[in-house]
Scaffold this motif. Sequence first.
Motif, PDB file in Angstrom:
ATOM      1  N   LEU A   1       5.719  35.382  -0.814  1.00  0.00           N
ATOM      2  CA  LEU A   1       6.638  35.140   0.303  1.00  0.00           C
ATOM      3  C   LEU A   1       5.813  35.167   1.585  1.00  0.00           C
ATOM      4  CD1 LEU A   1       9.483  34.908   1.600  1.00  0.00           C
ATOM      5  CD2 LEU A   1       9.534  37.405   1.694  1.00  0.00           C
ATOM      6  N   MET A   2       6.015  34.139   2.430  1.00  0.00           N
ATOM      7  CA  MET A   2       5.347  34.098   3.739  1.00  0.00           C
ATOM      8  C   MET A   2       6.411  34.093   4.825  1.00  0.00           C
ATOM      9  SD  MET A   2       2.257  31.422   3.378  1.00  0.00           S
ATOM     10  CE  MET A   2       0.792  31.875   2.473  1.00  0.00           C
ATOM     11  N   VAL A   3       6.305  35.034   5.751  1.00  0.00           N
ATOM     12  CA  VAL A   3       7.304  35.127   6.831  1.00  0.00           C
ATOM     13  C   VAL A   3       6.593  35.006   8.172  1.00  0.00           C
ATOM     14  CG1 VAL A   3       9.249  36.435   7.742  1.00  0.00           C
ATOM     15  CG2 VAL A   3       8.576  36.746   5.351  1.00  0.00           C
ATOM     16  N   ASP A   4       6.915  33.940   8.899  1.00  0.00           N
ATOM     17  CA  ASP A   4       6.349  33.717  10.234  1.00  0.00           C
ATOM     18  C   ASP A   4       7.326  32.810  10.960  1.00  0.00           C
ATOM     19  OD1 ASP A   4       4.669  32.553  12.448  1.00  0.00           O
ATOM     20  OD2 ASP A   4       3.113  33.745  11.468  1.00  0.00           O
ATOM     21  N   ASP A   5       7.510  33.035  12.272  1.00  0.00           N
ATOM     22  CA  ASP A   5       8.506  32.207  12.964  1.00  0.00           C
ATOM     23  C   ASP A   5       7.926  30.880  13.468  1.00  0.00           C
ATOM     24  OD1 ASP A   5       6.992  33.612  14.775  1.00  0.00           O
ATOM     25  OD2 ASP A   5       8.609  33.926  16.217  1.00  0.00           O
TER      26      ASP A   5
ATOM     27  N   ALA B   1      10.000  32.078   4.961  1.00  0.00           N
ATOM     28  CA  ALA B   1      11.142  32.440   5.810  1.00  0.00           C
ATOM     29  C   ALA B   1      10.645  32.484   7.245  1.00  0.00           C
ATOM     30  CB  ALA B   1      11.693  33.793   5.394  1.00  0.00           C
ATOM     31  N   ASN B   2      11.544  32.201   8.190  1.00  0.00           N
ATOM     32  CA  ASN B   2      11.151  32.148   9.604  1.00  0.00           C
ATOM     33  C   ASN B   2      11.720  33.274  10.459  1.00  0.00           C
ATOM     34  OD1 ASN B   2      11.626  28.737   9.042  1.00  0.00           O
ATOM     35  ND2 ASN B   2       9.632  29.636   9.405  1.00  0.00           N
ATOM     36  N   ASN B   3      12.584  34.113   9.857  1.00  0.00           N
ATOM     37  CA  ASN B   3      13.151  35.219  10.635  1.00  0.00           C
ATOM     38  C   ASN B   3      13.521  36.379   9.710  1.00  0.00           C
ATOM     39  OD1 ASN B   3      15.824  34.735   9.539  1.00  0.00           O
ATOM     40  ND2 ASN B   3      15.901  32.940  10.879  1.00  0.00           N
ATOM     41  N   CYS B   4      13.921  37.485  10.308  1.00  0.00           N
ATOM     42  CA  CYS B   4      14.203  38.705   9.525  1.00  0.00           C
ATOM     43  C   CYS B   4      15.387  38.533   8.576  1.00  0.00           C
ATOM     44  CB  CYS B   4      14.457  39.889  10.460  1.00  0.00           C
ATOM     45  SG  CYS B   4      12.965  40.496  11.273  1.00  0.00           S
ATOM     46  N   ASP B   5      16.442  37.833   9.034  1.00  0.00           N
ATOM     47  CA  ASP B   5      17.618  37.655   8.169  1.00  0.00           C
ATOM     48  C   ASP B   5      17.274  36.912   6.887  1.00  0.00           C
ATOM     49  OD1 ASP B   5      19.837  38.963   9.292  1.00  0.00           O
ATOM     50  OD2 ASP B   5      20.009  37.448  10.859  1.00  0.00           O
ATOM     51  N   GLU B   6      16.615  35.761   7.039  1.00  0.00           N
ATOM     52  CA  GLU B   6      16.234  34.961   5.854  1.00  0.00           C
ATOM     53  C   GLU B   6      15.355  35.797   4.930  1.00  0.00           C
ATOM     54  OE1 GLU B   6      14.078  31.358   6.782  1.00  0.00           O
ATOM     55  OE2 GLU B   6      15.558  30.748   8.263  1.00  0.00           O
ATOM     56  N   ALA B   7      14.350  36.451   5.527  1.00  0.00           N
ATOM     57  CA  ALA B   7      13.382  37.198   4.720  1.00  0.00           C
ATOM     58  C   ALA B   7      14.043  38.345   3.967  1.00  0.00           C
ATOM     59  CB  ALA B   7      12.263  37.731   5.607  1.00  0.00           C
ATOM     60  N   ALA B   8      14.937  39.083   4.626  1.00  0.00           N
ATOM     61  CA  ALA B   8      15.586  40.231   3.983  1.00  0.00           C
ATOM     62  C   ALA B   8      16.403  39.778   2.771  1.00  0.00           C
ATOM     63  CB  ALA B   8      16.475  40.964   4.982  1.00  0.00           C
TER      64      ALA B   8
ATOM     65  N   TYR C   1      16.855  44.926  11.020  1.00  0.00           N
ATOM     66  CA  TYR C   1      15.423  44.600  10.925  1.00  0.00           C
ATOM     67  C   TYR C   1      14.986  43.940  12.227  1.00  0.00           C
ATOM     68  CZ  TYR C   1      16.756  45.212   6.062  1.00  0.00           C
ATOM     69  OH  TYR C   1      17.267  45.725   4.909  1.00  0.00           O
ATOM     70  N   THR C   2      13.966  44.499  12.854  1.00  0.00           N
ATOM     71  CA  THR C   2      13.572  43.979  14.166  1.00  0.00           C
ATOM     72  C   THR C   2      12.182  43.360  14.172  1.00  0.00           C
ATOM     73  OG1 THR C   2      12.681  46.141  14.775  1.00  0.00           O
ATOM     74  CG2 THR C   2      14.982  45.694  15.370  1.00  0.00           C
ATOM     75  N   SER C   3      11.444  43.530  13.073  1.00  0.00           N
ATOM     76  CA  SER C   3      10.064  43.036  13.065  1.00  0.00           C
ATOM     77  C   SER C   3       9.554  42.909  11.641  1.00  0.00           C
ATOM     78  CB  SER C   3       9.160  44.037  13.795  1.00  0.00           C
ATOM     79  OG  SER C   3       9.109  45.244  13.043  1.00  0.00           O
ATOM     80  N   GLY C   4       8.349  42.365  11.526  1.00  0.00           N
ATOM     81  CA  GLY C   4       7.695  42.279  10.222  1.00  0.00           C
ATOM     82  C   GLY C   4       7.431  43.653   9.623  1.00  0.00           C
ATOM     83  N   GLU C   5       7.276  44.655  10.491  1.00  0.00           N
ATOM     84  CA  GLU C   5       7.049  46.014   9.981  1.00  0.00           C
ATOM     85  C   GLU C   5       8.268  46.490   9.183  1.00  0.00           C
ATOM     86  OE1 GLU C   5       4.725  48.691  13.037  1.00  0.00           O
ATOM     87  OE2 GLU C   5       5.562  46.952  14.056  1.00  0.00           O
TER      88      GLU C   5
END
Length: 222
Positions: A7-11, A38-45, A74-78
């Motif tokens: 999984l790669m997450v970056d906006d 995914a491009n944001n926290c919602d999609e990634a979660a 969720y506010t960040s990649g962390e």
Amino acid sequence: MNHINILMVDDHPIIIEGYQNVLMATKREDQTLHIETANNCDEAAIMIERASKKYPYHVCFFDISLPGSEDGKYTSGEDLALLAKELMPRCKIVILTMFNESYRIHNIIKEIDPDGFLIKSDLTSMELADGFQQIIKSPPYYSSTVSNYLKKTISSDIYIDDINRKILHLLSQGIKTKNLSEYVSISKSAIEKRKKHLKLLFSVEDGKDETLLKEAREKGYL
């Protein structure tokens, strides 16, 4: 590990495209990569929760600065990295970030202890390719800014915690790595990871335990 779920997450879609192209072009012949993005926290979660139930990701790449989730959870990649660690404990976590301030690096290592930590300004295609293979085989892999920062903080006690001190002490007593888990209440893989970390901290170039012990003695840790 030959079939690798990623999984790669970056906006920034173009950045993800770049990462994908590098990994696909440099993967080993026996590796099949299945990459989701995914491009944001919602999609990634959502994707992390879904994957954890059936086909967990083997490697997750998280950019730190991401649009937060609608509910503010969720506010960040962390935050996403911590979620992935909780739901998929065997997943390798890779942090990618533009941040290179030492306090951010310090916090990320302390909070997440990632298997890979890459500063985007350090990153070349070659480094991403090499880093990826190392993260799969024997993490952690840290890019040069992170490694240099860790070396500078060697004098602080933050990273040489009680468990690391105990590992150094046991090694100096002649206890073999494979037997350390009998004395320290963490798994063999966690011990290996800590040893790699210590070698990085003490700038052990040859990878030998003797060199690690020599450096630790010289710096007053043994």
